[in-house]
Design an enzyme around this catalytic site. Sequence first.
Site, PDB file in Angstrom:
ATOM      1  N   HIS A 141       6.354 -21.779  -3.905  1.00 43.12           N
ATOM      2  CA  HIS A 141       7.666 -22.751  -4.169  1.00 43.12           C
ATOM      3  C   HIS A 141       7.437 -24.269  -3.723  1.00 43.12           C
ATOM      4  O   HIS A 141       8.256 -25.115  -4.095  1.00 43.12           O
ATOM      5  CB  HIS A 141       8.721 -22.265  -3.229  1.00 43.12           C
ATOM      6  CG  HIS A 141       9.365 -20.762  -3.472  1.00 43.12           C
ATOM      7  ND1 HIS A 141      10.301 -20.638  -4.761  1.00 43.12           N
ATOM      8  CD2 HIS A 141       8.666 -19.652  -3.095  1.00 43.12           C
ATOM      9  CE1 HIS A 141      10.174 -19.069  -4.725  1.00 43.12           C
ATOM     10  NE2 HIS A 141       9.466 -18.443  -4.122  1.00 43.12           N
TER      11      HIS A 141
ATOM     12  N   HIS B 156       5.543 -10.057  -4.334  1.00 42.95           N
ATOM     13  CA  HIS B 156       5.263  -9.677  -2.877  1.00 42.95           C
ATOM     14  C   HIS B 156       5.478  -8.391  -2.189  1.00 42.95           C
ATOM     15  O   HIS B 156       6.487  -8.098  -1.683  1.00 42.95           O
ATOM     16  CB  HIS B 156       6.118 -11.060  -1.988  1.00 42.95           C
ATOM     17  CG  HIS B 156       7.423 -11.241  -2.563  1.00 42.95           C
ATOM     18  ND1 HIS B 156       8.288 -10.152  -2.472  1.00 42.95           N
ATOM     19  CD2 HIS B 156       8.108 -12.324  -2.578  1.00 42.95           C
ATOM     20  CE1 HIS B 156       9.553 -10.676  -2.566  1.00 42.95           C
ATOM     21  NE2 HIS B 156       9.292 -12.086  -2.558  1.00 42.95           N
TER      22      HIS B 156
ATOM     23  N   ARG C  34      10.616  11.131   0.897  1.00 33.68           N
ATOM     24  CA  ARG C  34      11.495  11.834   0.077  1.00 33.68           C
ATOM     25  C   ARG C  34      11.971  10.965  -1.247  1.00 33.68           C
ATOM     26  O   ARG C  34      12.414  11.243  -2.150  1.00 33.68           O
ATOM     27  CB  ARG C  34      12.834  12.593   0.642  1.00 33.68           C
ATOM     28  CG  ARG C  34      12.417  13.842   1.544  1.00 33.68           C
ATOM     29  CD  ARG C  34      13.616  14.528   1.939  1.00 33.68           C
ATOM     30  NE  ARG C  34      14.352  13.685   2.834  1.00 33.68           N
ATOM     31  CZ  ARG C  34      14.212  13.746   4.431  1.00 33.68           C
ATOM     32  NH1 ARG C  34      13.315  14.444   4.610  1.00 33.68           N
ATOM     33  NH2 ARG C  34      14.756  12.821   5.000  1.00 33.68           N
TER      34      ARG C  34
ATOM     35  N   GLY D  32      -0.366 -12.274   7.892  1.00 36.01           N
ATOM     36  CA  GLY D  32      -0.133 -11.616   8.966  1.00 36.01           C
ATOM     37  C   GLY D  32       1.309 -11.473   9.506  1.00 36.01           C
ATOM     38  O   GLY D  32       1.458 -10.852  10.482  1.00 36.01           O
TER      39      GLY D  32
ATOM     40  N   HIS E  42       4.072 -11.181   6.928  1.00 35.77           N
ATOM     41  CA  HIS E  42       4.953 -10.727   5.854  1.00 35.77           C
ATOM     42  C   HIS E  42       4.583  -9.121   5.617  1.00 35.77           C
ATOM     43  O   HIS E  42       5.406  -8.225   5.177  1.00 35.77           O
ATOM     44  CB  HIS E  42       4.751 -11.260   4.199  1.00 35.77           C
ATOM     45  CG  HIS E  42       5.526 -12.555   4.368  1.00 35.77           C
ATOM     46  ND1 HIS E  42       5.042 -13.722   4.705  1.00 35.77           N
ATOM     47  CD2 HIS E  42       6.681 -12.662   3.531  1.00 35.77           C
ATOM     48  CE1 HIS E  42       6.190 -14.431   4.539  1.00 35.77           C
ATOM     49  NE2 HIS E  42       7.031 -14.087   3.725  1.00 35.77           N
TER      50      HIS E  42
ATOM     51  N   ASP F 162       3.452 -17.642  -1.683  1.00 34.51           N
ATOM     52  CA  ASP F 162       4.669 -17.935  -1.727  1.00 34.51           C
ATOM     53  C   ASP F 162       5.049 -18.734  -0.681  1.00 34.51           C
ATOM     54  O   ASP F 162       6.214 -18.820  -0.098  1.00 34.51           O
ATOM     55  CB  ASP F 162       5.385 -16.455  -1.169  1.00 34.51           C
ATOM     56  CG  ASP F 162       6.812 -16.324  -1.392  1.00 34.51           C
ATOM     57  OD1 ASP F 162       7.555 -17.050  -2.065  1.00 34.51           O
ATOM     58  OD2 ASP F 162       7.498 -15.334  -0.643  1.00 34.51           O
TER      59      ASP F 162
ATOM     60  N   LEU G 118      12.517 -13.572   7.077  1.00 35.78           N
ATOM     61  CA  LEU G 118      11.093 -14.520   6.585  1.00 35.78           C
ATOM     62  C   LEU G 118      11.709 -15.193   5.344  1.00 35.78           C
ATOM     63  O   LEU G 118      12.418 -14.702   4.380  1.00 35.78           O
ATOM     64  CB  LEU G 118      10.113 -13.609   6.326  1.00 35.78           C
ATOM     65  CG  LEU G 118       9.346 -13.191   7.451  1.00 35.78           C
ATOM     66  CD1 LEU G 118       8.330 -12.104   6.891  1.00 35.78           C
ATOM     67  CD2 LEU G 118       8.797 -14.232   8.391  1.00 35.78           C
ATOM     68  N   ALA G 119      11.291 -16.579   5.187  1.00 34.39           N
ATOM     69  CA  ALA G 119      11.697 -17.473   4.127  1.00 34.39           C
ATOM     70  C   ALA G 119      10.495 -17.967   3.552  1.00 34.39           C
ATOM     71  O   ALA G 119      10.131 -19.294   4.021  1.00 34.39           O
ATOM     72  CB  ALA G 119      12.744 -18.403   4.698  1.00 34.39           C
TER      73      ALA G 119
END
Length: 388
Positions: free
Chosen positions: A62, A219, A230, A252, A254, A277, A310-311
């Site tokens: 990005h 990702h 299940r 480390g 994500h 990312d 997380l951004a």
Amino acid sequence: MSTHSIVGGRVFVGESGFQQLNIHIEGEQITDLTNDFRDNSSTIKLDDDDIVLPGRIDGHIHGAAGFDVMDATIEAIEGIASALVKEGTTSFLPTTMTAGQEKIENALQTINDYQQFHNNREKAEVIGIHLEGPFISTNKIGAQNPKYIQMPNFELFQKWYQISGSNIKVVTLAPEIKGATSFIKHLTKNGVVVSIGHSNATYAQVKAALSAGASQFTHLYNAMRPLHHREPGVVGGAFLNQDALAELIVDGLHCAPEMVKLAFDIKGKQGLMLITDAMRAKCLGNGTYELGGLEVYVQEGKATLKDGTLAGSILTMQDACWNMMNYTNANIDDLVFMNSINPAKQYGVYNRKGSINIGKDADLIILDSNYELKMTICRGEIAYEKRC
């Protein structure tokens, strides 16, 4: 036309591995791989233990160095392209965010303009666009803006595709939303890679999407229904379908190192693509930044929204490679596939990128014996050189 020779060291040729060959370049392309020594004014002489690899490709990014794709300016795309060569990335897909229609269209038009008129050889090359959203799930929003989520819309996408100059290469979407299956078929029929992400899909819905033509996961582990004994969910779908590639953010944060190892053990070197990312804070320090209209707080290498979500990341591709080797038993040969060969094939540019072969673009990186980046060459031009 400029002529270069790279002599010495070892070269990772094609998909076969390292050979002691010299690389000869004319203009943008590799013209020969030979044992012949051709000394000229622009000969690059390597140490014996240096290695030459194909340039890295980041299919999901990005921003960097204070710039963001959604700034929708030539300066922003150029700034990102300039920053990426310092981490060995020679090609990338500028990645949009879930946003208002006009904002997305401005970004697409800008990237199209950049590709046509500003894609110069001293920076990483834009090879297409990754449209992340707005066709995603409200249940797995991540750092996207829920205000702008939409259902699949054929007419709208065709408009965006035209604005982009037919350069949208990847669309991340959630296969469980209404109309997704027919939309996936439409996209893949037009040569667009469909990547399953920001999704709460069941395994059955993932299978249906793959059958319709989806061939990638965005990702892996993040913003998707996790593995359950299940209900395999989206993660299970990625693990059980070897033909589909999965992006992986190896910072480390994500995903835990053990989960990175699990993904590598299951998918192997041909099933993964390393991505960053990254957002605009990459290359900068701690502080408050913006991503997709949302405030992002960066502290000690971690980028989050106010609620802790997380951004994106501030990961470099060089660090992603280091981490991949530290977390798994992956070696430098494996990284060539995850960094270069796999994304080049996935995004339809393997005829000119992704490996070192005669006739291909001279997108190259030179690493020393400790795998530190010494030089990045983009289409025959030195774009970055480490200073002693």
